[in-house]
Enzyme design. Structure first.
Site, PDB file in Angstrom:
ATOM      1  N   GLY A 214       0.810  -1.218   0.000  1.00  0.00           N
ATOM      2  CA  GLY A 214       0.000   0.000   0.000  1.00  0.00           C
ATOM      3  C   GLY A 214       0.840   1.262   0.000  1.00  0.00           C
TER       4      GLY A 214
ATOM      5  CG  ASP B 253       6.569  -7.254  -0.798  1.00  0.00           C
ATOM      6  OD1 ASP B 253       6.121  -8.378  -0.501  1.00  0.00           O
ATOM      7  OD2 ASP B 253       5.930  -6.197  -0.648  1.00  0.00           O
TER       8      ASP B 253
ATOM      9  CG  ASN C  72      -2.200  -7.167  -3.175  1.00  0.00           C
ATOM     10  OD1 ASN C  72      -1.457  -8.029  -3.626  1.00  0.00           O
ATOM     11  ND2 ASN C  72      -2.640  -7.198  -1.927  1.00  0.00           N
TER      12      ASN C  72
ATOM     13  NE  ARG D 182      -4.048  -2.163   0.503  1.00  0.00           N
ATOM     14  CZ  ARG D 182      -4.511  -3.356   0.154  1.00  0.00           C
ATOM     15  NH1 ARG D 182      -5.488  -3.469  -0.702  1.00  0.00           N
ATOM     16  NH2 ARG D 182      -3.985  -4.459   0.632  1.00  0.00           N
TER      17      ARG D 182
ATOM     18  CE  LYS E 201       1.687  -7.539  -2.719  1.00  0.00           C
ATOM     19  NZ  LYS E 201       1.192  -7.012  -1.428  1.00  0.00           N
TER      20      LYS E 201
ATOM     21  CG  ASN F 275       4.244  -7.167  10.274  1.00  0.00           C
ATOM     22  OD1 ASN F 275       5.132  -7.375  11.091  1.00  0.00           O
ATOM     23  ND2 ASN F 275       4.461  -7.225   8.967  1.00  0.00           N
TER      24      ASN F 275
ATOM     25  CB  CYS G 278      -4.718  -2.648   6.108  1.00  0.00           C
ATOM     26  SG  CYS G 278      -4.114  -1.038   6.637  1.00  0.00           S
TER      27      CYS G 278
ATOM     28  CB  CYS H 183     -12.626 -13.876  13.211  1.00  0.00           C
ATOM     29  SG  CYS H 183     -10.915 -14.389  13.444  1.00  0.00           S
TER      30      CYS H 183
END
Ligand SMILES: [Zn+2]
Length: 393
Positions: free
Chosen positions: A50, A71, A79, A82, A95, A140, A197, A351
């Protein structure tokens, strides 16, 4: 506080470079000298996600001579909302490689160094030492603390940014001239308190707002112009459209850069330091965790299950496991929803990824529902192992 330029100027700009960068060259504060410093600069972007996406695009366009990209992830369809350095044809490719291709298209004069790997305690110092400046776009806390610690230990400045929904923050941490990230946030937040996020969402364009501030600060540091955000925290609220600056002082008691540091090298385990879930949740889930596949088997065998989705209504709108009832985690933690839970059925919580359901499970067990279980990996795991036809997010 103005600071001297971080990078020495390159010897020359070529005719091509003078043409390309003419709009910089005619700004008196940047000029030929500033552009030569940019050319000589080596900047590492931690993450091509992001924040890294807009940051890398503008660093490349600005003429930063060497751009490193670290990365380990591959481009996913989710993805593209953004991470504007990647496109549809990049889905599934690393990436770092996808970002390098976009940079080559924008500015082939940039030397791109691809680090297609995860940043960890064994490689972080060696990688950082190859660069003048780090732009941190990690999402993170474990990596964030590691980036900070490595930068302080190596004496490197770095530009930090963070985003969540409509809120963004940015600062420059440079131990030699101001506070570090630990001076601002000595302790990571309790596990499960601050959603990522991926769990809570982010407005795509917020990445550009904060990523462009990071590039702005990088250019100022490299060329020595303006007042860098050292010792100041920029807080941006996209809904109010407000930018606030908060003074951040060096903490004399900082565990890393204070007068009597207790952290003198990288930590053994940053995941452990930040904790994936709280101690209560860890205890609650021990022996009370099933896989998505086991849930499916229970359902197929006709077992009497009360399946509870503890995510938020907006997530429930995207996908749901058949047979589930929505009871958001907050209502369980507050005790408000406890009356909805039956005493005589097998309670199963899930969840998105298993973090929030673990916290909810701890609350349920405390309330006396000793046999309740939760689903490891949440609905993400359900989509991956049971029903790939469900949309994911
Ligand atoms: Zn500090």
């Amino acid at each position: 506080m103005a600071l001297p330029p971080l990078v020495e100027p390159a010897a020359e700009l070529s005719v091509d470079e003078i043409r390309r960068y003419s709009r910089h060259l005619i700004i008196p504060d940047v000029g030929m000298d500033g552009q030569k410093r940019l050319k000589n600069a080596k900047v590492l972007a931690v993450g091509a996600g992001g924040l890294g996406s807009p940051a890398l695009l503008y660093l490349a366009a600005a003429g930063v001579g060497t751009l490193g990209i670290i990365d380990f992830d591959t481009v996913d369809e989710s993805n593209l909302q953004r991470q504007v350095i990647h496109g549809v044809s990049d889905v599934g490719t690393p990436k770092a490689e996808s970002a390098a291709r976009s940079i080559a298209e924008i500015n082939p004069l940039v030397n791109v160094v691809i680090h297609n790997t995860a940043l960890d305690r064994d490689n972080v110092k060696e990688i950082f030492s190859q660069y003048d400046l780090i732009v941190d776009g990690t999402d993170n806390f474990a990596t964030r603390y590691m980036v900070n610690d490595a930068a302080v230990l190596l004496g490197k400045p770095y530009v930090w940014g963070s985003i969540y929904r409509f809120d963004g923050q940015a600062s420059v941490f440079w131990e030699e001239h101001g506070p570090c990230y630990r001076c601002l946030y000595p302790e990571p937040p309790p596990p499960g308190m601050v959603p990522s996020c991926a769990e809570g969402g982010v407005l795509g364009v917020l990445c550009a707002s904060i990523g462009s501030i990071q590039v702005n600060e990088a250019i100022k540091l490299i060329t020595g112009i303006g007042e860098p955000l050292v010792g100041r925290l920029m807080v941006y609220d996209a809904l109010e459209m407000s930018y606030r600056k908060i003074k951040v002082r060096k903490d004399p008691n900082c565990a890393l850069c204070g007068e009597n540091p207790t952290v003198t090298d990288l930590l053994e385990d940053y995941e452990d330091f930040c904790g994936a879930v709280s101690v209560e949740a860890q205890e609650a889930t021990a022996g009370s965790t099933i896989t998505a596949r086991e849930l499916k088997d229970w359902q197929d065998s006709g077992k009497d299950i009360f399946l509870v989705d503890v995510r938020e209504p907006a997530e429930w709108e995207i996908n749901r496991i058949p047979g589930a009832t929505l009871i958001p985690k907050g209502e369980i933690l507050s005790g408000e929803a406890l009356a909805k839970f039956p005493q005589d059925r097998q309670i199963v919580l899930h969840c998105k990824s298993g973090v929030r359901s673990a916290e909810a499970l701890a609350a349920l067990k405390t309330a006396g529902f000793k046999d309740a279980v939760h689903v490891q990996g949440g609905i993400v795991s359900w989509v991956n192992t049971v029903d790939p036809s469900l949309p994911s997010y």
